[in-house]
Design a protein around this motif. Sequence first.
Motif, mmCIF file in Angstrom:
data_model
loop_
_atom_site.group_PDB
_atom_site.id
_atom_site.type_symbol
_atom_site.label_atom_id
_atom_site.label_comp_id
_atom_site.label_asym_id
_atom_site.label_seq_id
_atom_site.Cartn_x
_atom_site.Cartn_y
_atom_site.Cartn_z
ATOM 1 N N VAL A 173 1.762 -5.990 3.652
ATOM 2 C CA VAL A 173 1.107 -6.956 4.529
ATOM 3 C C VAL A 173 0.754 -8.205 3.728
ATOM 4 O O VAL A 173 0.347 -8.124 2.568
ATOM 5 C CB VAL A 173 -0.141 -6.336 5.201
ATOM 6 N N ILE A 174 0.958 -9.353 4.350
ATOM 7 C CA ILE A 174 0.609 -10.616 3.719
ATOM 8 C C ILE A 174 -0.837 -10.940 4.076
ATOM 9 O O ILE A 174 -1.223 -10.901 5.244
ATOM 10 C CB ILE A 174 1.531 -11.761 4.181
ATOM 11 N N GLU A 230 3.002 -13.029 18.652
ATOM 12 C CA GLU A 230 3.767 -11.781 18.725
ATOM 13 C C GLU A 230 4.028 -11.326 20.151
ATOM 14 O O GLU A 230 4.812 -10.392 20.359
ATOM 15 C CB GLU A 230 3.025 -10.655 17.984
ATOM 16 N N VAL A 231 3.402 -11.947 21.143
ATOM 17 C CA VAL A 231 3.702 -11.594 22.543
ATOM 18 C C VAL A 231 4.513 -12.714 23.200
ATOM 19 O O VAL A 231 4.492 -12.885 24.418
ATOM 20 C CB VAL A 231 2.426 -11.273 23.358
ATOM 21 N N ARG A 274 7.751 -6.465 20.122
ATOM 22 C CA ARG A 274 7.802 -5.868 18.778
ATOM 23 C C ARG A 274 8.592 -4.583 18.749
ATOM 24 O O ARG A 274 9.297 -4.304 17.785
ATOM 25 C CB ARG A 274 6.394 -5.623 18.248
ATOM 26 N N TYR A 287 3.258 0.457 3.130
ATOM 27 C CA TYR A 287 2.882 -0.606 4.058
ATOM 28 C C TYR A 287 2.800 -1.910 3.288
ATOM 29 O O TYR A 287 2.228 -1.955 2.210
ATOM 30 C CB TYR A 287 1.520 -0.301 4.686
ATOM 31 N N THR A 301 -3.370 -4.777 24.163
ATOM 32 C CA THR A 301 -2.065 -5.412 24.428
ATOM 33 C C THR A 301 -0.966 -4.384 24.478
ATOM 34 O O THR A 301 -0.906 -3.478 23.651
ATOM 35 C CB THR A 301 -1.737 -6.414 23.300
ATOM 36 N N HIS A 327 14.949 5.995 10.737
ATOM 37 C CA HIS A 327 15.136 5.022 11.814
ATOM 38 C C HIS A 327 15.243 3.572 11.340
ATOM 39 O O HIS A 327 15.661 2.718 12.100
ATOM 40 C CB HIS A 327 13.996 5.139 12.838
ATOM 41 N N PHE A 354 -4.348 3.438 7.356
ATOM 42 C CA PHE A 354 -3.048 3.506 8.018
ATOM 43 C C PHE A 354 -2.911 4.742 8.900
ATOM 44 O O PHE A 354 -2.109 5.626 8.634
ATOM 45 C CB PHE A 354 -1.938 3.431 6.958
ATOM 46 N N MET A 383 -2.724 -4.273 16.061
ATOM 47 C CA MET A 383 -2.451 -5.421 16.936
ATOM 48 C C MET A 383 -2.538 -5.096 18.421
ATOM 49 O O MET A 383 -2.753 -5.990 19.235
ATOM 50 C CB MET A 383 -1.059 -6.041 16.667
ATOM 51 N N ARG A 439 -8.357 -1.717 4.761
ATOM 52 C CA ARG A 439 -7.196 -1.311 5.560
ATOM 53 C C ARG A 439 -6.992 0.190 5.416
ATOM 54 O O ARG A 439 -7.046 0.721 4.305
ATOM 55 C CB ARG A 439 -5.925 -2.001 5.066
ATOM 56 N N GLY A 444 -0.190 -7.884 19.693
ATOM 57 C CA GLY A 444 1.242 -7.607 19.809
ATOM 58 C C GLY A 444 1.499 -6.168 20.197
ATOM 59 O O GLY A 444 0.577 -5.372 20.291
ATOM 60 N N ILE A 500 5.686 -1.610 8.228
ATOM 61 C CA ILE A 500 5.228 -0.234 8.026
ATOM 62 C C ILE A 500 6.422 0.701 7.903
ATOM 63 O O ILE A 500 7.257 0.762 8.807
ATOM 64 C CB ILE A 500 4.347 0.219 9.207
ATOM 65 N N GLN A 525 0.067 4.931 1.099
ATOM 66 C CA GLN A 525 -1.033 5.544 1.835
ATOM 67 C C GLN A 525 -2.164 4.518 1.870
ATOM 68 O O GLN A 525 -1.962 3.430 2.363
ATOM 69 C CB GLN A 525 -1.406 6.904 1.233
ATOM 70 N N ASN A 526 -3.314 4.809 1.379
ATOM 71 C CA ASN A 526 -4.398 3.826 1.506
ATOM 72 C C ASN A 526 -4.685 3.068 0.216
ATOM 73 O O ASN A 526 -5.704 2.384 0.115
ATOM 74 C CB ASN A 526 -5.677 4.533 1.974
ATOM 75 N N ALA A 544 6.412 4.287 7.905
ATOM 76 C CA ALA A 544 5.521 5.446 8.075
ATOM 77 C C ALA A 544 6.104 6.685 7.380
ATOM 78 O O ALA A 544 5.375 7.503 6.837
ATOM 79 C CB ALA A 544 5.311 5.723 9.558
ATOM 80 N N ASN A 576 -1.258 -10.816 8.161
ATOM 81 C CA ASN A 576 -1.688 -9.738 9.055
ATOM 82 C C ASN A 576 -0.602 -9.287 10.025
ATOM 83 O O ASN A 576 -0.897 -8.910 11.161
ATOM 84 C CB ASN A 576 -2.948 -10.150 9.830
ATOM 85 N N ARG A 577 0.631 -9.325 9.599
ATOM 86 C CA ARG A 577 1.732 -8.778 10.373
ATOM 87 C C ARG A 577 2.420 -7.746 9.474
ATOM 88 O O ARG A 577 3.375 -8.061 8.785
ATOM 89 C CB ARG A 577 2.691 -9.886 10.774
ATOM 90 N N PRO A 578 1.909 -6.519 9.488
ATOM 91 C CA PRO A 578 2.367 -5.552 8.490
ATOM 92 C C PRO A 578 3.780 -5.040 8.729
ATOM 93 O O PRO A 578 4.240 -4.966 9.882
ATOM 94 C CB PRO A 578 1.374 -4.401 8.614
ATOM 95 N N ASP A 630 13.218 1.263 10.994
ATOM 96 C CA ASP A 630 12.430 0.244 11.712
ATOM 97 C C ASP A 630 11.862 -0.784 10.733
ATOM 98 O O ASP A 630 11.822 -1.980 11.005
ATOM 99 C CB ASP A 630 11.266 0.904 12.478
ATOM 100 N N TYR A 685 0.844 -1.189 0.000
ATOM 101 C CA TYR A 685 0.000 0.000 0.000
ATOM 102 C C TYR A 685 0.882 1.243 0.000
ATOM 103 O O TYR A 685 1.907 1.300 0.694
ATOM 104 C CB TYR A 685 -0.863 0.064 1.262
#
Lengths: 126, 332
Positions: free
Chosen positions: A113-114, B226-227, B248, A111, B243, A87, B42, B205, B40, A126, A104, A43-44, A106, A100-102, A89, A41
């Motif tokens: 995501v699978i 993830e935790v 993470r 973005y 959470t 950074h 963001f 999440m 989705r 998480g 990102i 933005q959206n 920013a 569903n573990r994106p 990250d 993605y």
Amino acid sequence: MDKKKLRNDIILIASLLLVAIVSLVFVFVFRTKDNLVAKVYLQNTIVETIDLSTKQDSDYYVDGLKGKVHIKTHDGGVAIVESNCPHQDCVNIGYVYETNRPIICAYNAVYVVIEGSNNDADVRVG
Amino acid sequence: MKMEQRLRSIYNMNFKKIFPLSLITFISACSQTPFVLEKRVFPFDSYAYIKLFEGDNSNLMDLANIFNRFDELSDNYLQRTITNVFSINQSNDEVQINKDLYDLLKISYDVKNEGVSNYNILCGSLSKKWKESLNNGQILDENIVNDEINKINNSDILFKDNYVVQRLGEAEIDLGGIVKGYVLDMAQNYLKEHNLTSYLIDAGMSSILLGEKKPNDGYFNVDLTEVGLKDNYIKMKNCFVSTSGVYRQGKTINGITYSHIVNPVTGSVINENDAVIVISDKGYFGDAMSTSLMMNTVEEIKQIEIDYSIKTLVIKDKKIIYQNKEIEVFKF
């Protein structure tokens, strides 16, 4: 004549039942859990959809808000391998193989995501 | 004989016509995927995943707009098109804001009176300094930490009429630990108004709103990988799942894990627990509480559970050190 008709009917019904059973087997067994795609993605808006089921290595470049973002796939996973964000990250996450573990970025509003299903989880915390 | 003839007659007339049609219908039904709408967005430098098992696209867009609206309002890094938290943090003058932001600020400010003792929205500046320091692989200097704690203790927010607020002192407002939960409360209100009961909204999440899943028994499988609990899950419905955790976003320096969660009393980012999951019926409360409980002992958490009708799961070193008896953990 009646007997022949009945025999034909039985053959017909048996054939239809066989087709039904084969179809159901096909639907449930071959509806694989690994129908995974990585969606990218900006933005959206989805700018790239990557089929991960082939498990091939490939490279994708996305023009983010502030620079190019380099995305790679490997062995069914996906990663942001290069970005000009300060950074890093998104790069440090590495390869993601789970749904569903994106990932990102920013800074660039990119973005990854699978989506699909590789276990029975509906959502992750998480 | 008459019965046999009757059966034969029925068979000849109807069965051969109806049977193939029934078979085709049955096969199609088995292969159909359930109705679902997904989107989705963001916000909050994160994401929100909205999944509806009923309703229509306009519901999806309305919910997405709620997230986008509060993303603008709560941003404490950038000025946006509307007066937001960043604007308030720039001065000590009175600032008139819109009702949405006023209500969000008020509830966030007051949540400490609801037993959320380790949460303070005035930790913004300290959080930013810790984040920058850890991103550079360094621990924040103790003098800077003490200076920031001093600012927090000498700062306040005044809430006045006509949606006017005034920040006193130098500490900055940061709603990161509560805004997602608050937005999920807004989303839940919207869903109730539209009689929608079957949904899942995942805000990054850390804040999740669950309705009832269709089909099946209504429960959603919530993955705990993830935790720190790989391939474990809990089954939940009709609740908020909030959470906080280090796995993470934490940084490990010289064998010590520093989290992104600041203790507003000591200024430390070394937390008592590695992850806390709170099951509650209020999103903003669950969010703030999961942050706060990262700094509480198990005994303290047990008492808070009783006092505030929540359920928790506490994790340390990738093991469950406390599990509310109403929460069952399963393995995939």
